[in-house]
Write an enzyme that holds these catalytic residues in place. Structure first.
Site, PDB file in Angstrom:
ATOM      1  N   LYS A  16       0.835  -1.222   0.000  1.00 19.33           N
ATOM      2  CA  LYS A  16       0.000   0.000   0.000  1.00 19.33           C
ATOM      3  C   LYS A  16       0.864   1.265   0.000  1.00 19.33           C
ATOM      4  O   LYS A  16       0.603   2.203  -0.750  1.00 19.33           O
ATOM      5  CB  LYS A  16      -0.943   0.001   1.230  1.00 19.33           C
ATOM      6  CG  LYS A  16      -1.912  -1.178   1.247  1.00 19.33           C
ATOM      7  CD  LYS A  16      -2.752  -1.214   2.506  1.00 19.33           C
ATOM      8  CE  LYS A  16      -1.980  -1.569   3.738  1.00 19.33           C
ATOM      9  NZ  LYS A  16      -1.479  -2.955   3.792  1.00 19.33           N
ATOM     10  N   GLY A  40       3.069  -1.010   8.792  1.00 20.18           N
ATOM     11  CA  GLY A  40       4.422  -0.677   8.346  1.00 20.18           C
ATOM     12  C   GLY A  40       4.352  -0.541   6.843  1.00 20.18           C
ATOM     13  O   GLY A  40       4.183  -1.533   6.149  1.00 20.18           O
ATOM     14  N   GLN A 222      -3.483  -2.315   7.147  1.00 25.99           N
ATOM     15  CA  GLN A 222      -3.858  -3.730   7.229  1.00 25.99           C
ATOM     16  C   GLN A 222      -4.534  -4.157   5.912  1.00 25.99           C
ATOM     17  O   GLN A 222      -4.191  -3.637   4.870  1.00 25.99           O
ATOM     18  CB  GLN A 222      -4.756  -4.016   8.447  1.00 25.99           C
ATOM     19  CG  GLN A 222      -4.022  -3.894   9.787  1.00 25.99           C
ATOM     20  CD  GLN A 222      -3.827  -2.462  10.258  1.00 25.99           C
ATOM     21  OE1 GLN A 222      -4.775  -1.713  10.377  1.00 25.99           O
ATOM     22  NE2 GLN A 222      -2.603  -2.078  10.534  1.00 25.99           N
TER      23      GLN A 222
HETATM   24  P1  GDP Z   1       2.169  -2.255   3.035  1.00 24.72           P
HETATM   25  O1  GDP Z   1       2.053  -2.491   4.500  1.00 24.72           O
HETATM   26  O2  GDP Z   1       0.964  -2.689   2.294  1.00 24.72           O
HETATM   27  O3  GDP Z   1       2.568  -0.846   2.689  1.00 24.72           O
HETATM   28  O4  GDP Z   1       3.354  -3.208   2.538  1.00 24.72           O
HETATM   29  P2  GDP Z   1       4.770  -3.424   3.258  1.00 24.72           P
HETATM   30  O5  GDP Z   1       5.614  -2.234   3.039  1.00 24.72           O
HETATM   31  O6  GDP Z   1       4.597  -3.905   4.661  1.00 24.72           O
HETATM   32  O7  GDP Z   1       5.311  -4.683   2.465  1.00 24.72           O
HETATM   33  C1  GDP Z   1       5.506  -4.675   1.087  1.00 24.72           C
HETATM   34  C2  GDP Z   1       6.981  -5.016   0.815  1.00 24.72           C
HETATM   35  O8  GDP Z   1       7.147  -5.346  -0.551  1.00 24.72           O
HETATM   36  C3  GDP Z   1       7.923  -3.847   1.063  1.00 24.72           C
HETATM   37  O9  GDP Z   1       9.175  -4.343   1.468  1.00 24.72           O
HETATM   38  C4  GDP Z   1       8.031  -3.193  -0.316  1.00 24.72           C
HETATM   39  O10 GDP Z   1       9.253  -2.473  -0.495  1.00 24.72           O
HETATM   40  C5  GDP Z   1       8.002  -4.401  -1.205  1.00 24.72           C
HETATM   41  N1  GDP Z   1       7.407  -4.212  -2.529  1.00 24.72           N
HETATM   42  C6  GDP Z   1       6.342  -3.441  -2.880  1.00 24.72           C
HETATM   43  N2  GDP Z   1       6.025  -3.645  -4.173  1.00 24.72           N
HETATM   44  C7  GDP Z   1       6.890  -4.559  -4.634  1.00 24.72           C
HETATM   45  C8  GDP Z   1       7.054  -5.214  -5.904  1.00 24.72           C
HETATM   46  O11 GDP Z   1       6.297  -5.009  -6.845  1.00 24.72           O
HETATM   47  N3  GDP Z   1       8.061  -6.137  -6.006  1.00 24.72           N
HETATM   48  C9  GDP Z   1       8.896  -6.426  -4.964  1.00 24.72           C
HETATM   49  N4  GDP Z   1       9.842  -7.325  -5.153  1.00 24.72           N
HETATM   50  N5  GDP Z   1       8.773  -5.829  -3.772  1.00 24.72           N
HETATM   51  C10 GDP Z   1       7.777  -4.921  -3.605  1.00 24.72           C
HETATM   52  P1  IMO Z   2       0.009  -3.027   7.173  1.00 26.88           P
HETATM   53  O1  IMO Z   2      -0.740  -1.722   7.195  1.00 26.88           O
HETATM   54  C1  IMO Z   2       0.114  -7.248   8.247  1.00 26.88           C
HETATM   55  C2  IMO Z   2      -1.833  -8.368  12.013  1.00 26.88           C
HETATM   56  C3  IMO Z   2      -0.949  -8.856  13.131  1.00 26.88           C
HETATM   57  C4  IMO Z   2      -1.897  -9.794  13.842  1.00 26.88           C
HETATM   58  C5  IMO Z   2      -3.241  -9.068  13.709  1.00 26.88           C
HETATM   59  C6  IMO Z   2      -3.618  -8.229  14.924  1.00 26.88           C
HETATM   60  O2  IMO Z   2       1.481  -2.864   7.197  1.00 26.88           O
HETATM   61  O3  IMO Z   2      -0.463  -3.897   6.053  1.00 26.88           O
HETATM   62  P2  IMO Z   2      -2.775  -5.941  15.957  1.00 26.88           P
HETATM   63  O4  IMO Z   2      -1.387  -5.446  16.268  1.00 26.88           O
HETATM   64  O5  IMO Z   2      -3.508  -5.091  14.976  1.00 26.88           O
HETATM   65  O6  IMO Z   2      -3.556  -6.232  17.181  1.00 26.88           O
HETATM   66  O7  IMO Z   2      -2.534  -7.382  15.245  1.00 26.88           O
HETATM   67  O8  IMO Z   2      -3.132  -8.241  12.569  1.00 26.88           O
HETATM   68  N1  IMO Z   2      -1.469  -7.036  11.460  1.00 26.88           N
HETATM   69  C7  IMO Z   2      -0.871  -6.862  10.280  1.00 26.88           C
HETATM   70  N2  IMO Z   2      -0.422  -7.771   9.383  1.00 26.88           N
HETATM   71  N3  IMO Z   2       0.185  -5.924   7.992  1.00 26.88           N
HETATM   72  C8  IMO Z   2      -0.286  -5.024   8.870  1.00 26.88           C
HETATM   73  O9  IMO Z   2      -0.362  -3.693   8.592  1.00 26.88           O
HETATM   74  C9  IMO Z   2      -0.809  -5.470  10.100  1.00 26.88           C
HETATM   75  N4  IMO Z   2      -1.328  -4.861  11.181  1.00 26.88           N
HETATM   76  C10 IMO Z   2      -1.735  -5.836  12.008  1.00 26.88           C
HETATM   77  O10 IMO Z   2       0.190  -9.520  12.638  1.00 26.88           O
HETATM   78  O11 IMO Z   2      -1.989 -11.000  13.134  1.00 26.88           O
HETATM   79 MG    MG Z   3       3.075  -3.479   6.056  1.00 27.22          MG
END
Ligand code: GDP
Ligand code: IMO
Ligand code: MG
Length: 427
Positions: A16, A40, A222
């Site tokens: 996202k 995150g 999430q």
């Molecule tokens: P979010 O919580 O939905 O913002 O996603 P996160 O940042 O937690 O996890 C997504 C991970 O995938 C991060 O490490 C990004 O840098 C990485 N990422 C996002 N898009 C791509 C992609 O198209 N390819 C690869 N290889 N990594 C990606």
């Molecule tokens: P983003 O925005 C992935 C998961 C936790 C746990 C459950 C409840 O980065 O996609 P909480 O701390 O909310 O009580 O945890 O939800 N969880 C996530 N998993 N990405 C997240 O956020 C999450 N935020 C919470 O691992 O299973």
């Molecule tokens: Mg994340």
């Protein structure tokens, strides 16, 4: 004008942050509407990786207003650290960040409550990020919580003490002691800092912006399968992660909702406990984890990996009214000769369905797969949709034909630039 919403269709971490950052230049405002430091969101550009937890992913564009909405639970300590990190990287977030006075405050004792409650659940634990999310939302709904606006009141300290005393009793009920003196010092320092920022009735800010024709992007945290109502309860988070959450979490009437971007990985991941029908508990799952660097952005925990699951995607699309899909991380699947897609579930009575049963636990269903040829080409090296290999195009159109929503963005790497825009193909 409308509020467009970008949200995760799986169990979070779909990418996202990356796509909000990519779309942000076409918007005037980026706003977070739920969740808190459990999120995150990773952004990569110009060789640097940034992970945001509470600050919206539009923050790197100085002309865009970023809003932390009323639906968010805000940890002042984590927030101050995030702001400092940005400052160290030359980003003055204080000038274009607005925080709702109605956002709920996460206290140090909420984090202790989260931990003791998880410990008490033993093997049935949720796998919470332990950031205090559940206990803070409980206090909000229980009408005893503190909000950002309360830090401006003369009796804030008394109200704080009153709430902490409630928490102390609950923690003692669990047979533990509340010892947070050091954390409290950080908390009050962070609250002092928060007072210097733009605290606002952000529902007015957003509606005034709408009325003057500005464009707003709401950034989900999430994913739909972690939604407190429709997710894999009780293994969910404590907020409404779906479109409806943007209405209540920002103060936007439903008639203003515009595009709904539904974002999903070309495979699927989950972190924490709970059912995951297509999980791969073998070397294929490990290969995805390594190639996709699937380790939590907030906790560093290894993410569980599996194949893409169409019944869950259909469910999330239905509940959110998704208008455009974004497929992320297909580049991670380069080494697979065959890609599996779960199209249906087989129920214990032998029936095939593409609808979600009440429970997604393994003894309630068996995923049914269709196999598609892999593309065996490093998609990360590709700059335009015209260069995509046929096998991957086939994968895209196959998924579109099942989901009936166009995939308009294909992400092929973590960097901002590794993003391919695709013409809306009518499925
Ligand atoms: P979010 O919580 O939905 O913002 O996603 P996160 O940042 O937690 O996890 C997504 C991970 O995938 C991060 O490490 C990004 O840098 C990485 N990422 C996002 N898009 C791509 C992609 O198209 N390819 C690869 N290889 N990594 C990606
Ligand atoms: P983003 O925005 C992935 C998961 C936790 C746990 C459950 C409840 O980065 O996609 P909480 O701390 O909310 O009580 O945890 O939800 N969880 C996530 N998993 N990405 C997240 O956020 C999450 N935020 C919470 O691992 O299973
Ligand atoms: Mg994340």
């Amino acid at each position: 004008m409308a509020v467009d919403i970008l949200l995760g269709l799986q169990w979070g971490d779909e990418g996202k942050g990356k796509i909000v950052d990519v779309l942000a230049p076409t918007y005037d405002i980026v706003a977070r509407f739920q969740g808190g430091p459990n999120a995150g969101h990773t952004l990569e550009f110009e060789g640097t990786k940034h992970v945001l937890h509470q600050i919206p992913s539009g923050i790197f564009h100085s002309h865009i207003q970023n809003i932390i909405g009323n639906g968010v639970v805000l940890d002042p300590i984590v927030f101050q650290v995030e702001m400092k990190k940005l400052q160290d990287r030359g980003v003055d977030a204080a000038q274009n960040l607005f925080i709702s006075k109605k956002a709920a405050l996460i206290l140090p004792s909420h984090k202790v409550l989260d931990r003791v409650s998880e410990e008490a659940m033993g093997s049935g634990k949720i796998g919470s990020t332990l950031k205090g999310i559940g206990p803070t939302y409980q206090d909000k709904i229980g009408r005893v919580g503190l909000r950002v606006g309360d830090i401006l009141a003369a009796d804030f300290k008394e109200r704080y003490n009153k709430l902490v005393e409630r928490h102390r009793k609950t923690i003692e009920y669990y047979g533990q002691k509340l010892e947070i003196e050091e954390q409290e010092q950080h908390f009050f320092a962070a609250v002092d800092y928060l007072r210097t920022l733009k605290l606002a009735d952000t529902e007015y800010l957003i509606n005034d912006a709408l009325n003057s024709g500005k464009r707003i992007l709401a950034e989900g945290a999430q994913g739909s399968l972690l939604d407190v109502d429709f997710g894999t309860y009780p293994f969910v988070t404590s907020s409404t992660t779906m479109v409806a959450g943007a209405c209540t979490g920002l103060g936007v009437a439903p008639k203003y909702i515009g595009e709904v971007y539904g974002i999903f990985k070309a495979y699927c991941t989950r972190v924490g406990s709970g059912p995951f029908p297509t999980e791969l508990l073998n070397e294929e799952g490990e290969a995805i984890r390594q190639a996709g660097r699937e380790f939590g952005s907030t906790t560093g925990r290894p993410r569980r990996c599996g194949w893409v699951d169409l019944p869950t995607l259909k469910y999330s699309i239905m509940l959110n009214g998704v208008t455009q899909l974004n497929m992320m991380k297909a580049d991670v699947l380069t080494d697979f000769d065959t890609i599996k897609v779960c199209t249906h579930y087989k129920l214990p009575n032998g029936e095939l369905t593409d609808r979600l049963p009440h429970s997604l636990e393994a003894d309630e269903l068996e995923p049914v797969y269709e196999e598609l040829p892999g593309w065996r080409v490093d998609l990360n090296k590709i700059d335009s949709v015209d260069e995509l290999p046929d096998a991957f195009r086939n994968y895209l159109t196959y998924i579109e034909s099942h989901l009936h929503v166009p995939i308009t963005i294909v992400s092929v790497g973590p960097d901002r630039k590794s993003t391919l825009k695709r013409e809306a193909v009518k499925a």
